[in-house]
Design a protein around this motif. Structure first.
Motif, PDB file in Angstrom:
ATOM      1  N   GLN A   1      -5.702  -2.676  12.673  1.00 36.27           N
ATOM      2  CA  GLN A   1      -5.908  -1.421  11.871  1.00 36.27           C
ATOM      3  C   GLN A   1      -6.441  -1.929  10.809  1.00 36.27           C
ATOM      4  OE1 GLN A   1      -3.328   2.516  11.374  1.00 36.27           O
ATOM      5  NE2 GLN A   1      -5.198   3.896  11.930  1.00 36.27           N
ATOM      6  N   CYS A   2      -7.484  -1.257  10.104  1.00 35.39           N
ATOM      7  CA  CYS A   2      -7.472  -1.636   9.038  1.00 35.39           C
ATOM      8  C   CYS A   2      -7.299  -0.105   7.972  1.00 35.39           C
ATOM      9  CB  CYS A   2      -9.371  -1.644   8.276  1.00 35.39           C
ATOM     10  SG  CYS A   2     -10.279  -3.005   9.708  1.00 35.39           S
ATOM     11  N   THR A   3      -6.306  -0.183   6.871  1.00 32.62           N
ATOM     12  CA  THR A   3      -6.461   0.914   6.082  1.00 32.62           C
ATOM     13  C   THR A   3      -7.662   1.073   4.627  1.00 32.62           C
ATOM     14  OG1 THR A   3      -5.075  -1.253   4.536  1.00 32.62           O
ATOM     15  CG2 THR A   3      -3.548   0.482   6.336  1.00 32.62           C
ATOM     16  N   GLN A   4      -8.181   0.187   4.433  1.00 33.00           N
ATOM     17  CA  GLN A   4      -9.213  -0.043   3.813  1.00 33.00           C
ATOM     18  C   GLN A   4     -10.625  -0.160   4.625  1.00 33.00           C
ATOM     19  OE1 GLN A   4      -9.094  -1.783   0.097  1.00 33.00           O
ATOM     20  NE2 GLN A   4      -6.983  -1.208  -0.239  1.00 33.00           N
TER      21      GLN A   4
ATOM     22  N   ALA B   1     -12.168   1.923   7.057  1.00 35.80           N
ATOM     23  CA  ALA B   1     -10.846   2.223   6.937  1.00 35.80           C
ATOM     24  C   ALA B   1     -10.404   3.085   8.243  1.00 35.80           C
ATOM     25  CB  ALA B   1     -10.425   3.241   5.899  1.00 35.80           C
TER      26      ALA B   1
ATOM     27  N   ASN C   1       0.704  -7.189   7.400  1.00 37.48           N
ATOM     28  CA  ASN C   1      -0.071  -6.335   6.180  1.00 37.48           C
ATOM     29  C   ASN C   1      -0.761  -7.822   5.482  1.00 37.48           C
ATOM     30  OD1 ASN C   1      -1.016  -4.227   5.102  1.00 37.48           O
ATOM     31  ND2 ASN C   1       1.185  -3.660   4.063  1.00 37.48           N
TER      32      ASN C   1
ATOM     33  N   ASP D   1      -2.457   5.957   1.455  1.00 42.24           N
ATOM     34  CA  ASP D   1      -3.511   5.108   1.993  1.00 42.24           C
ATOM     35  C   ASP D   1      -3.992   4.406   3.404  1.00 42.24           C
ATOM     36  OD1 ASP D   1      -4.244   5.814  -1.012  1.00 42.24           O
ATOM     37  OD2 ASP D   1      -3.130   3.447  -0.951  1.00 42.24           O
ATOM     38  N   ILE D   2      -2.872   4.862   4.433  1.00 40.98           N
ATOM     39  CA  ILE D   2      -2.389   4.541   5.517  1.00 40.98           C
ATOM     40  C   ILE D   2      -3.157   4.884   6.742  1.00 40.98           C
ATOM     41  CG2 ILE D   2      -1.575   2.832   7.296  1.00 40.98           C
ATOM     42  CD1 ILE D   2       0.101   2.020   4.810  1.00 40.98           C
TER      43      ILE D   2
ATOM     44  N   THR E   1       1.021  -1.572   0.062  1.00 37.57           N
ATOM     45  CA  THR E   1      -0.267   0.288  -0.047  1.00 37.57           C
ATOM     46  C   THR E   1       0.749   1.290   0.314  1.00 37.57           C
ATOM     47  OG1 THR E   1       0.101  -0.101   2.270  1.00 37.57           O
ATOM     48  CG2 THR E   1      -1.960  -0.571   0.876  1.00 37.57           C
TER      49      THR E   1
ATOM     50  N   ARG F   1      -3.536  -4.094   8.562  1.00 40.55           N
ATOM     51  CA  ARG F   1      -2.206  -4.042   9.499  1.00 40.55           C
ATOM     52  C   ARG F   1      -2.385  -4.791  10.878  1.00 40.55           C
ATOM     53  NH1 ARG F   1       1.580   0.644   7.028  1.00 40.55           N
ATOM     54  NH2 ARG F   1       1.756  -0.935   5.536  1.00 40.55           N
TER      55      ARG F   1
END
Length: 149
Positions: free
Chosen positions: A128-131, A75, A110, A8-9, A4, A99
């Motif tokens: 933690q969701c990055t999306q 996200a 990830n 995006d994070i 990613t 992640r």
């Protein structure tokens, strides 16, 4: 692992390294089974569709020693504070990207769709969701019964 771009994070919250301790999975085990769960000869079946009444976390099937749960997160959402559980658990990403971190923000995994991680009993972690993401968790055993007042 899934690549990613840094843009995006979402940034972790200030509480990401706060350790919330050893958390019995009482909430997950107290959730009523959702959807069309049918049993025959001890087998439990469930559909891939979310139950209309499903909240963020949905219990799919459960035995006295093992449970399967599905959850949706936006996200930046997830279980953003360090914690541990009394039993092993396996997380698998169905959609999105997630992640997983150990203490000191050490990246464990990830993951994208189809990826997973096994969290050993007692290991401190957060994710933690990055999306926007959907995950399933295989967990066991349940916490001891609540004390009667």
């Amino acid at each position: 692992m899934m690549d990613t771009t840094p843009g995006d994070i979402p940034e972790p919250s200030d509480d990401s390294e706060k350790h919330y301790g050893h958390v019995p999975d009482r909430l997950a085990w107290d959730i009523a089974l959702g959807g069309d769960v049918s049993t025959d000869l001890g087998f439990q079946m469930f559909t891939g569709e979310r139950a209309p009444e499903a909240k963020r976390v949905e219990a799919l099937v459960r035995t006295p020693e093992l449970g399967l749960y599905r959850a949706r997160y936006r996200a930046g959402g997830g279980e953003n504070g360090l914690h541990s559980h009394p039993g092993d658990s396996i997380w698998m990403v169905l959609a999105g990207s997630v992640r997983f971190y150990a203490e000191k923000s050490r990246l464990i995994a990830n993951l994208g769709p189809g990826g997973g991680v096994m969290i050993p009993s007692g290991a401190a972690y957060r994710f933690q969701c990055t999306q926007d993401s959907e995950v399933v968790r295989f967990a066991g055993p349940p916490p001891p019964p609540r004390a009667q007042a």
